[in-house]
Design a protein around this motif. Sequence first.
Motif, mmCIF file in Angstrom:
data_model
loop_
_atom_site.group_PDB
_atom_site.id
_atom_site.type_symbol
_atom_site.label_atom_id
_atom_site.label_comp_id
_atom_site.label_asym_id
_atom_site.label_seq_id
_atom_site.Cartn_x
_atom_site.Cartn_y
_atom_site.Cartn_z
ATOM 1 N N LEU A 91 1.102 -1.262 -0.237
ATOM 2 C CA LEU A 91 -0.122 0.070 0.138
ATOM 3 C C LEU A 91 0.604 1.251 -0.218
ATOM 4 O O LEU A 91 0.450 1.891 -0.628
ATOM 5 N N GLN A 92 1.557 1.226 0.808
ATOM 6 C CA GLN A 92 2.815 1.969 1.022
ATOM 7 C C GLN A 92 3.584 2.597 -0.533
ATOM 8 O O GLN A 92 3.737 3.920 -0.921
ATOM 9 N N ARG A 93 4.141 1.923 -1.162
ATOM 10 C CA ARG A 93 4.980 1.693 -2.480
ATOM 11 C C ARG A 93 3.464 2.392 -3.228
ATOM 12 O O ARG A 93 3.824 3.012 -4.155
ATOM 13 N N ARG A 94 2.409 1.414 -3.486
ATOM 14 C CA ARG A 94 1.307 2.058 -3.852
ATOM 15 C C ARG A 94 0.829 3.408 -4.258
ATOM 16 O O ARG A 94 0.873 3.830 -5.207
ATOM 17 N N THR A 95 0.797 4.002 -2.960
ATOM 18 C CA THR A 95 0.906 5.580 -2.559
ATOM 19 C C THR A 95 1.249 6.252 -3.117
ATOM 20 O O THR A 95 1.631 6.992 -3.516
ATOM 21 N N ASP A 96 3.036 5.772 -2.361
ATOM 22 C CA ASP A 96 4.176 6.807 -3.435
ATOM 23 C C ASP A 96 4.358 7.001 -4.823
ATOM 24 O O ASP A 96 4.047 7.466 -5.325
ATOM 25 N N GLU A 97 3.689 5.568 -5.645
ATOM 26 C CA GLU A 97 3.907 5.672 -6.900
ATOM 27 C C GLU A 97 2.994 6.577 -7.605
ATOM 28 O O GLU A 97 2.782 7.675 -8.522
ATOM 29 N N LEU A 98 1.618 6.547 -6.713
ATOM 30 C CA LEU A 98 -0.006 7.109 -6.852
ATOM 31 C C LEU A 98 0.684 8.935 -7.240
ATOM 32 O O LEU A 98 0.157 9.708 -7.806
ATOM 33 N N ALA A 99 1.715 8.904 -5.555
ATOM 34 C CA ALA A 99 1.933 10.452 -5.472
ATOM 35 C C ALA A 99 3.003 11.403 -6.717
ATOM 36 O O ALA A 99 2.948 12.412 -7.076
ATOM 37 N N ALA A 100 3.389 10.008 -6.987
ATOM 38 C CA ALA A 100 5.058 10.125 -7.971
ATOM 39 C C ALA A 100 3.929 10.423 -9.128
ATOM 40 O O ALA A 100 3.929 11.933 -10.200
ATOM 41 N N ARG A 101 2.739 10.141 -9.831
ATOM 42 C CA ARG A 101 1.903 10.383 -10.931
ATOM 43 C C ARG A 101 1.458 11.554 -10.830
ATOM 44 O O ARG A 101 0.985 12.850 -11.411
ATOM 45 N N ILE A 102 0.362 11.722 -9.484
ATOM 46 C CA ILE A 102 -0.181 13.003 -9.000
ATOM 47 C C ILE A 102 1.044 14.407 -9.664
ATOM 48 O O ILE A 102 0.797 15.426 -9.877
#
Length: 358
Positions: A91-102
């Motif tokens: 979840l943390q990794r996906r959150t970091d990826e989503l933040a990077a995409r945003i």
Amino acid sequence: MSDERDQTPRRMGIGWMVLSVLLGLGILAVAVKGQDWWQWQGIWPSILTNAGTAVLLASALFVLERRFTGRVIRANRRAVREAAAEVEESLQRRTDELAARIDALQQNVDEQAEEQRVWHHGLVAAMDDATFDNVAAALAEAARLNAIDRGTVRAQANVDPRGIWLDFSYGATFVNSQPVSDNVIRITAYPAGSAHPFSLMSEDWRQDDGIVNVTARVRDRLRQNGYNQPNNRPNWSLALRNVQRALDATLPDDAPIAGPLRRLVGDLAVTDRGIEHLDGRLLIPVADFPAPATSWELHGRDEARSTAWNPARPDGVDEAVWEVATTEARHLVGGVTRLHLGSLDQEMWIPKGIGYNT
């Protein structure tokens, strides 16, 4: 609190185990002493021996079961903790990826907008080679974005801005919402001096047709209708160059006119905001326009109701250009009452990008 709850069953289990061992040993002791002391014979010593052994085995099984259960519980807890940690890490990794995409979203948007801006400038520049495909592509994209009024560019086609104008629109003829013609560029002439409030003639520029052939047909139609005066003779290079200027002024994202562009007269643009200069100045806001006029008033059919409008001409603006721009502005933006004729079962011209996209 949970540790206390965990310890309570454990203490109870140990107590039962001790009691079971003592009971098993007691039964075995009775069986042995019964034979020695009381000389028991037959079935009773065997029954007591088996019973004591069974109780001791039960105690041993209890101990083994407790150890096995404890190991299973510890293994399950460890597996649950590991799974939870893995899920949390995922979840943390996906959150970091989503933040990077945003964070990269606006950059991607800007890159796409820049690609479109370059493409739009390319569409306009390609009109230097005035082929059917080049002109049609630019008109269709401008119509799709509502950059031009009703999918049409009306271009000054004579050195005198009060002379003939030509409409350029890319689309097809429809009946009952169905196309009955191929996509063509329709060129409609608006001669100077026409008492009729609407256009007099149109010619279609087809994909397999050269522009020179189209100009010949328009010239013949104008002569047939009595419009062969110098100011009614189209300069086709000027007309197409003005179409190109109009699209360049409104189609790209960095164009000076936000659109829709209704008319471009010299460097003056008639828009929904009013009369604008291509340098960014708003010369007359639409709020300063006079009361709405009818088409008949604008063409002198009802002089008693016609309202004169002579706004001050800005410095550096040609008198003829200003006259045409203010007349067109009042007609287009000032709320002219238009007469709409026809029904769905009659032929209707629809520009591509407005009513259809194929």
